[in-house]
Design a protein around this motif. Structure first.
Motif, PDB file in Angstrom:
ATOM      1  N   SER A  10      -8.937  -0.102  14.476  1.00 44.79           N
ATOM      2  CA  SER A  10      -7.560  -0.056  14.957  1.00 44.79           C
ATOM      3  C   SER A  10      -6.692   0.489  13.841  1.00 44.79           C
ATOM      4  CB  SER A  10      -7.121  -1.479  15.318  1.00 44.79           C
ATOM      5  OG  SER A  10      -5.777  -1.492  15.718  1.00 44.79           O
ATOM      6  N   HIS A  12      -4.114   1.005  11.001  1.00 42.72           N
ATOM      7  CA  HIS A  12      -3.456   0.100  10.072  1.00 42.72           C
ATOM      8  C   HIS A  12      -2.250   0.767   9.427  1.00 42.72           C
ATOM      9  CE1 HIS A  12      -6.409   2.664   8.427  1.00 42.72           C
ATOM     10  NE2 HIS A  12      -6.308   2.272   7.198  1.00 42.72           N
ATOM     11  N   LYS A  14       1.484   1.615   8.675  1.00 40.67           N
ATOM     12  CA  LYS A  14       2.601   0.673   8.595  1.00 40.67           C
ATOM     13  C   LYS A  14       3.418   0.661   9.872  1.00 40.67           C
ATOM     14  CE  LYS A  14       6.683  -0.085   5.716  1.00 40.67           C
ATOM     15  NZ  LYS A  14       7.359   0.306   4.473  1.00 40.67           N
ATOM     16  N   GLY A  15       3.667  -0.533  10.342  1.00 37.78           N
ATOM     17  CA  GLY A  15       4.558  -0.693  11.483  1.00 37.78           C
ATOM     18  C   GLY A  15       3.909  -0.492  12.833  1.00 37.78           C
ATOM     19  N   VAL A  16       2.662  -0.135  12.871  1.00 36.03           N
ATOM     20  CA  VAL A  16       2.039   0.221  14.144  1.00 36.03           C
ATOM     21  C   VAL A  16       1.496  -0.994  14.885  1.00 36.03           C
ATOM     22  CG1 VAL A  16      -0.088   1.296  14.977  1.00 36.03           C
ATOM     23  CG2 VAL A  16       1.574   2.643  13.712  1.00 36.03           C
ATOM     24  N   THR A 111       0.849   2.609   3.904  1.00 40.14           N
ATOM     25  CA  THR A 111       0.299   1.256   3.932  1.00 40.14           C
ATOM     26  C   THR A 111       1.430   0.252   4.014  1.00 40.14           C
ATOM     27  OG1 THR A 111       0.339   1.195   1.531  1.00 40.14           O
ATOM     28  CG2 THR A 111      -1.718   1.803   2.557  1.00 40.14           C
TER      29      THR A 111
ATOM     30  N   ASN B 392      -6.233  -3.434   3.471  1.00 39.26           N
ATOM     31  CA  ASN B 392      -5.597  -2.943   4.697  1.00 39.26           C
ATOM     32  C   ASN B 392      -6.691  -2.417   5.613  1.00 39.26           C
ATOM     33  OD1 ASN B 392      -3.699  -2.206   6.529  1.00 39.26           O
ATOM     34  ND2 ASN B 392      -2.796  -0.579   5.291  1.00 39.26           N
ATOM     35  N   PRO B 394      -8.849  -1.287   8.745  1.00 35.61           N
ATOM     36  CA  PRO B 394      -8.568  -0.688  10.049  1.00 35.61           C
ATOM     37  C   PRO B 394      -9.366  -1.366  11.163  1.00 35.61           C
ATOM     38  CG  PRO B 394     -10.164   0.649   8.899  1.00 35.61           C
ATOM     39  CD  PRO B 394      -9.829  -0.490   7.966  1.00 35.61           C
ATOM     40  N   GLU B 494       7.096  -6.178  12.850  1.00 36.59           N
ATOM     41  CA  GLU B 494       6.729  -4.802  12.530  1.00 36.59           C
ATOM     42  C   GLU B 494       7.694  -4.123  11.580  1.00 36.59           C
ATOM     43  OE1 GLU B 494       4.510  -4.624  16.678  1.00 36.59           O
ATOM     44  OE2 GLU B 494       6.046  -3.091  16.360  1.00 36.59           O
TER      45      GLU B 494
END
Lengths: 113, 502
Positions: A10, A12, A14-16, A111, B392, B394, B494
């Motif tokens: 998925s 990663h 920023k803000g998604v 990021t 971070n 994914p 967000e």
């Protein structure tokens, strides 16, 4: 990269957040690697997948449907993307796939801090 | 289950049932009692994982273990027919057959007397059964390739990288089914457990020996004098002698007794003299090379032993279809061990370093090539490699069942200072991707202080269940087994880019 793995990836960026799934896949080179069929494995894996808007009724009894399981087995485990791209559906950021390995590294701005 | 294990089970007519794991010491022998020779096998295991190894022995050999006070060793009794299966154990590094055990050896006062006792000891031991086992075992063990002339402690990287390529070529050319004894890379998969194949093996062994460079003939080829060496490991403060002296004098007596030739490097028989305080075990080695060298052909700077990787994975009790991730995989030792032993799970290996990811991918390819030369039809493995940043990931939230990783110690990889930021960030991100309630993690680190501090702020997502103290190349490290709490991960808003763990 197998398509099963793709289902767990998925974006990663920023803000998604959750809108980063699923990553849009474009494959320029694919190979098929036969894998021993294990119906149990496929049947149990299906609930772990994120399959989007899927009506529940037709799915009932899928565990016994061997054709269905074989198809899913083939799609999830035997199709390997060797070259291509994955794209974040929200931000548009593109991640390359080279020699079967996706590169998901982001540059600093993208990021979360 | 691998083909080897399936075949072995058919041979021994054994049914492995989950619910029989708690039964102690039921030696289920085969139908005929013809060669029913019972022996005690000793195995060295990564220190800290003695219990895990004992569990594996109980599960696969149906035999209970004695865990020695001399750390890193376990002992169990088997019938000699199970010998091939013993080589298939994933948690043991080296194997030996016990000649005699002295639980409370009385050392005499002076060095001369002690050494004289050792000399006399050689002739008093009952060697015949252990030697029979040793002989049978020569068909099962992975042979050390002659021209490498290494012992287990030497650096693996240079040698193995070179060997790897050569080996792969050789094996493709030869028409093997599953008898590639000469290969360094092809490991326990090639050890047949079927008696009919022993003669084929010996034949192939002879053929492969001729291909190897020069040197000593194998014992099977002619009834020549055996070559041997004595290896002595001594631990304890009250001994008045050194391990070298003990090895020398005991060895001298062994030579006189058997009329074997002493050879420290090209030996057929390695006699072990393990002394731990007042406990002495005399044994004969059954492995030439540690079994932990399997799987990996492309080594990196901090490659984890496969036996240790197995132990860590086993701690997490993988269930069928579990998603098992190593987010800092390096050479991929852990996911690769996982893919071979727990093939009904799916393994994902990830690292931020392109060198590491490539090595992992190469190791996976080697594994695939290995199973192809075996003649197996199915050549895919349930494993994928990805380049990513642990801080971070994914990965979908709550999608991973098990996380197993070897965290940078801050010595050869990274730095202690960097760990201060890295560890909390790792634990946080791992808690996000790990499935609440059922998820678990086994994390290896030497930087225990930093880890404990990082973990202390995360009681709401991670619960420490167990700690295994291990020794990694002289460093006192720990494997922390964590359980993911039922609390769902709360996504930060967000707009807010911060996901600070403190």
């Amino acid at each position: 990269m197998k398509l099963l793995t793709h289902n767990f990836l998925s974006s990663h960026v920023k803000g998604v957040g959750p809108r980063g799934f699923p990553l849009r896949l474009q494959a320029s080179e694919v190979r098929i690697m036969p894998v021993e069929f294990n119906p149990d494995f496929v049947a149990r894996m299906i609930p772990k997948l994120s399959l989007g808007e899927v009506p529940t009724e037709p799915i009932q009894g899928y565990e016994q449907n061997e054709d269905f399981l074989r198809t899913m087995h083939h799609i999830l485990l035997e199709v390997e993307v060797m070259e291509g791209t994955l794209q974040c559906p929200e931000s548009g950021r593109v991640f390359p796939i080279t020699r079967g390995i996706p590169n998901m590294l982001l540059s600093d701005e993208q990021t979360e801090a | 289950m691998s083909d080897i294990q399936e075949a072995t089970n058919q041979l021994l007519d054994v049914n492995l049932h989950e619910n029989q794991r708690s039964i102690q010491m039921t030696e289920s022998g085969p139908g005929s009692e013809s060669e029913h020779l019972q022996v005690t096998i000793g195995a060295t295991v990564p220190t800290g994982f003695e219990q895990t190894a004992a569990d594996e022995v109980r599960e696969k050999l149906r035999s209970s273990c004695k865990i020695s006070k001399d750390r890193g060793k376990i002992y169990f009794d088997i019938s000699v027919e199970s010998l091939a299966q013993v080589h298939c154990l994933r948690s043991v590094d080296n194997l030996f057959v016990v000649v005699q055990e002295f639980k409370d050896y009385q050392f005499k006062e002076t060095k001369e007397e002690v050494l004289k006792d050792f000399e006399e000891l050689a002739g008093k031991l009952s060697w015949s059964d252990p030697l029979k086992v040793w002989k049978i075992n020569t068909n099962f063990k992975k042979k050390k390739t002659k021209h490498k002339k290494i012992n287990q402690n030497s650096s693996k990287e240079k040698i193995d990288n070179g060997q790897g390529d050569k080996r792969d070529e050789k094996d493709v050319k030869k028409e093997f089914t599953n008898n590639a004894l000469d290969s360094h890379i092809l490991d326990y998969y090639e050890k047949p457990a079927i008696k009919e194949e022993i003669s084929t093996l010996v034949g192939d062994d002879l053929a492969s020996c001729k291909d190897e460079t020069d040197e000593s003939s194998k014992e099977e080829t002619s009834p020549e004098v055996l070559k041997f060496r004595v290896t002595c490991n001594r631990a304890g403060e009250k001994h008045c002698f050194s391990s070298n002296e003990a090895a020398r004098d005991f060895g001298g007596a062994v030579q006189d007794y058997f009329k074997w030739k002493a050879d420290m490097t090209n030996f057929d028989v390695e006699v072990l003299l393990n002394i731990h305080n007042n406990e002495i075990i005399v044994g004969i080695a059954l492995t030439e090379e540690s079994l932990h060298r399997r799987n990996i052909t492309h080594f990196g700077p901090t490659t984890l032993r496969s036996t240790l990787a197995y132990g860590m994975l086993r701690l997490c009790a993988p269930q069928p279809t579990d998603i098992i991730v190593d987010p800092m995989c390096g050479t991929g030792a852990i996911p690769i061990e996982g893919a071979t032993e727990w093939a009904n799970c799916f393994h994902i290996a990830g690292d931020n370093n392109p060198l590491a990811v490539n090595r992992a991918a190469n190791n996976i390819s080697s594994l695939l090539t290995k199973s192809q030369t075996k003649g197996k039809l199915s050549c895919g493995l349930p494993i994928d490699a990805i380049q990513w940043d642990i801080c971070n990931l994914p990965l979908r939230t709550g999608s991973v069942d098990i996380i197993v990783t070897d965290m940078p110690f801050g010595k050869r990889m990274g730095s202690k200072k960097r760990n201060w930021n890295l560890y909390p960030a790792c634990l946080w991100e791992m808690s996000r991707v790990c499935r609440p309630r059922t998820g678990r993690a086994a994390l290896l680190t030497q930087d225990k202080k930093c880890f404990t501090k990082a973990l202390s702020g995360m009681g709401h997502v991670w619960q420490k269940v167990h700690t295994v103290w291990v020794n990694i190349g002289g460093l006192h490290a720990a494997v922390y087994l964590l359980k993911r709490t039922p609390q769902a991960f709360v996504h930060p808003s967000e707009q807010d880019g911060g996901r600070t763990p403190w």
